[in-house]
Design a protein around this motif. Structure first.
Motif, PDB file in Angstrom:
ATOM      1  N   THR A  96       0.809  -1.023   0.056  1.00 55.33           N
ATOM      2  CA  THR A  96      -0.021   0.145   0.073  1.00 55.33           C
ATOM      3  C   THR A  96       0.750   1.331  -0.044  1.00 55.33           C
ATOM      4  O   THR A  96       0.517   2.289  -0.858  1.00 55.33           O
ATOM      5  CB  THR A  96      -0.982  -0.009   1.298  1.00 55.33           C
ATOM      6  N   MET A  97       1.861   1.202   0.805  1.00 52.63           N
ATOM      7  CA  MET A  97       2.708   2.416   0.887  1.00 52.63           C
ATOM      8  C   MET A  97       3.549   2.499  -0.515  1.00 52.63           C
ATOM      9  O   MET A  97       3.491   3.679  -0.971  1.00 52.63           O
ATOM     10  CB  MET A  97       3.857   2.354   1.906  1.00 52.63           C
ATOM     11  N   ALA A  98       4.079   1.560  -0.963  1.00 53.06           N
ATOM     12  CA  ALA A  98       4.778   1.802  -2.316  1.00 53.06           C
ATOM     13  C   ALA A  98       3.758   2.101  -3.460  1.00 53.06           C
ATOM     14  O   ALA A  98       3.940   3.097  -4.013  1.00 53.06           O
ATOM     15  CB  ALA A  98       5.402   0.358  -2.566  1.00 53.06           C
ATOM     16  N   ALA A  99       2.624   1.754  -3.458  1.00 51.51           N
ATOM     17  CA  ALA A  99       1.577   2.075  -4.365  1.00 51.51           C
ATOM     18  C   ALA A  99       1.241   3.702  -4.313  1.00 51.51           C
ATOM     19  O   ALA A  99       1.012   4.308  -5.322  1.00 51.51           O
ATOM     20  CB  ALA A  99       0.281   1.080  -4.452  1.00 51.51           C
ATOM     21  N   VAL A 100       0.800   4.110  -3.026  1.00 51.36           N
ATOM     22  CA  VAL A 100       0.632   5.211  -3.026  1.00 51.36           C
ATOM     23  C   VAL A 100       1.785   6.204  -3.247  1.00 51.36           C
ATOM     24  O   VAL A 100       1.527   7.139  -3.947  1.00 51.36           O
ATOM     25  CB  VAL A 100       0.187   5.803  -1.352  1.00 51.36           C
ATOM     26  N   TYR A 101       2.878   6.041  -2.878  1.00 55.52           N
ATOM     27  CA  TYR A 101       4.238   6.865  -3.217  1.00 55.52           C
ATOM     28  C   TYR A 101       4.478   6.913  -4.740  1.00 55.52           C
ATOM     29  O   TYR A 101       4.492   7.932  -5.390  1.00 55.52           O
ATOM     30  CB  TYR A 101       5.339   6.294  -2.547  1.00 55.52           C
ATOM     31  N   PHE A 102       4.025   5.619  -5.292  1.00 55.60           N
ATOM     32  CA  PHE A 102       4.302   5.410  -6.671  1.00 55.60           C
ATOM     33  C   PHE A 102       3.417   6.182  -7.734  1.00 55.60           C
ATOM     34  O   PHE A 102       3.767   6.971  -8.484  1.00 55.60           O
ATOM     35  CB  PHE A 102       4.273   3.896  -7.279  1.00 55.60           C
ATOM     36  N   CYS A 103       2.228   6.193  -7.186  1.00 54.85           N
ATOM     37  CA  CYS A 103       1.121   7.050  -7.874  1.00 54.85           C
ATOM     38  C   CYS A 103       1.231   8.405  -7.670  1.00 54.85           C
ATOM     39  O   CYS A 103       1.261   9.093  -8.879  1.00 54.85           O
ATOM     40  CB  CYS A 103      -0.334   6.736  -7.525  1.00 54.85           C
ATOM     41  N   VAL A 104       1.541   9.001  -6.642  1.00 53.04           N
ATOM     42  CA  VAL A 104       1.674  10.617  -6.386  1.00 53.04           C
ATOM     43  C   VAL A 104       2.929  10.993  -7.075  1.00 53.04           C
ATOM     44  O   VAL A 104       3.178  11.980  -7.701  1.00 53.04           O
ATOM     45  CB  VAL A 104       1.817  10.889  -4.950  1.00 53.04           C
ATOM     46  N   VAL A 105       4.127  10.317  -7.256  1.00 54.43           N
ATOM     47  CA  VAL A 105       5.231  10.395  -7.822  1.00 54.43           C
ATOM     48  C   VAL A 105       5.041  10.435  -9.280  1.00 54.43           C
ATOM     49  O   VAL A 105       5.587  11.374  -9.908  1.00 54.43           O
ATOM     50  CB  VAL A 105       6.468   9.671  -7.191  1.00 54.43           C
ATOM     51  N   ALA A 106       4.305   9.691  -9.723  1.00 50.55           N
ATOM     52  CA  ALA A 106       4.039   9.415 -11.228  1.00 50.55           C
ATOM     53  C   ALA A 106       3.307  10.593 -11.926  1.00 50.55           C
ATOM     54  O   ALA A 106       3.549  11.221 -12.757  1.00 50.55           O
ATOM     55  CB  ALA A 106       3.429   8.225 -11.652  1.00 50.55           C
ATOM     56  N   VAL A 107       2.330  10.852 -10.763  1.00 47.64           N
ATOM     57  CA  VAL A 107       1.436  12.195 -11.353  1.00 47.64           C
ATOM     58  C   VAL A 107       2.298  13.341 -11.373  1.00 47.64           C
ATOM     59  O   VAL A 107       2.371  14.174 -12.160  1.00 47.64           O
ATOM     60  CB  VAL A 107       0.036  12.134 -10.511  1.00 47.64           C
ATOM     61  N   VAL A 108       3.218  13.521 -10.381  1.00 48.04           N
ATOM     62  CA  VAL A 108       3.982  14.688 -10.296  1.00 48.04           C
ATOM     63  C   VAL A 108       4.933  14.704 -11.377  1.00 48.04           C
ATOM     64  O   VAL A 108       5.159  15.734 -11.977  1.00 48.04           O
ATOM     65  CB  VAL A 108       4.675  14.755  -8.756  1.00 48.04           C
ATOM     66  N   GLY A 109       5.614  13.616 -11.556  1.00 45.91           N
ATOM     67  CA  GLY A 109       6.565  13.584 -12.867  1.00 45.91           C
ATOM     68  C   GLY A 109       5.761  14.043 -14.050  1.00 45.91           C
ATOM     69  O   GLY A 109       6.509  14.738 -14.840  1.00 45.91           O
TER      70      GLY A 109
END
Length: 196
Positions: free
Chosen positions: A172-185
């Motif tokens: 869950t933690m990895a999925a949330v960080y990945f989604c946020v970082v992907a959107v920001v990128g």
């Protein structure tokens, strides 16, 4: 017991026999799990760490040059692994002072337990600069992922099963960080394309 506590009584069968036991010597152990499945869960934790590091590196590269993006990724990894240490220095629980104070102490070879032997203006400037810098670093430790939460090597090394709840928390933690970082990128890359 109705309260949920377990009471264990140990008694010798032979009157001449003695037990030497302490509280940590006796514990409840869950059933054995398959080693291969446990090893897979440990590798999954390592892979999730790699996913987060790569995600941050790619996102930083959307608005920074290559060497600067690499240094920013390295800083994010260091803050992710040593966040508790940074927060301890910032709160004063760990001696050492901020980065500039530590640099000055190393140059003049002064102990962290003594007062700096500089004039009051220099010490005031030093403390103010370190206060701002440590505030930024502390804020970064709360924003960046805590990579120590993904460390499950001791479970495998000590022969303990990695709990499913821990794996679910890591996913869950990895999925949330990945989604946020992907959107920001994505948005940084999109604005860079529009500006070009």
């Amino acid at each position: 017991r109705p309260t949920g506590n377990v009471e264990v009584e140990i008694r010798c069968v032979d009157a001449a026999q003695y037990f030497g036991i302490a509280t940590p010597d006796l514990y409840l152990r869950p059933a054995d799990a398959a080693f291969e499945w446990n090893l897979f869960k440990a590798f999954l934790s390592i892979w999730l760490q790699m996913l987060l590091v790569t995600s941050f590196g790619v996102t930083f590269s959307t608005f920074l040059t290559g060497p600067v993006a690499m240094m920013a990724t390295l800083a994010a990894v260091v803050l992710g692994f040593f966040g508790e240490f940074v927060r301890g220095i910032s709160s004063g629980e760990i001696y050492g002072g901020g980065p500039l104070e530590s640099l000055i102490r190393m140059i003049i070879q002064e102990n962290v337990m003594t007062q700096l032997e500089l004039n009051t203006v220099a010490v005031t400037f030093l403390k103010g600069f370190d206060w701002v810098l440590m505030g930024l670093l502390t804020a970064g430790t709360f924003v960046l992922p805590d990579y120590t939460q993904f460390d499950t090597a001791t479970f495998v090394a000590d022969g303990y099963n990695i709990f499913g709840d821990l794996v679910a928390q890591q996913l869950t933690m990895a999925a949330v960080y990945f989604c946020v970082v992907a959107v920001v990128g994505y948005f940084f890359l999109k604005t860079r394309e529009i500006a070009a």
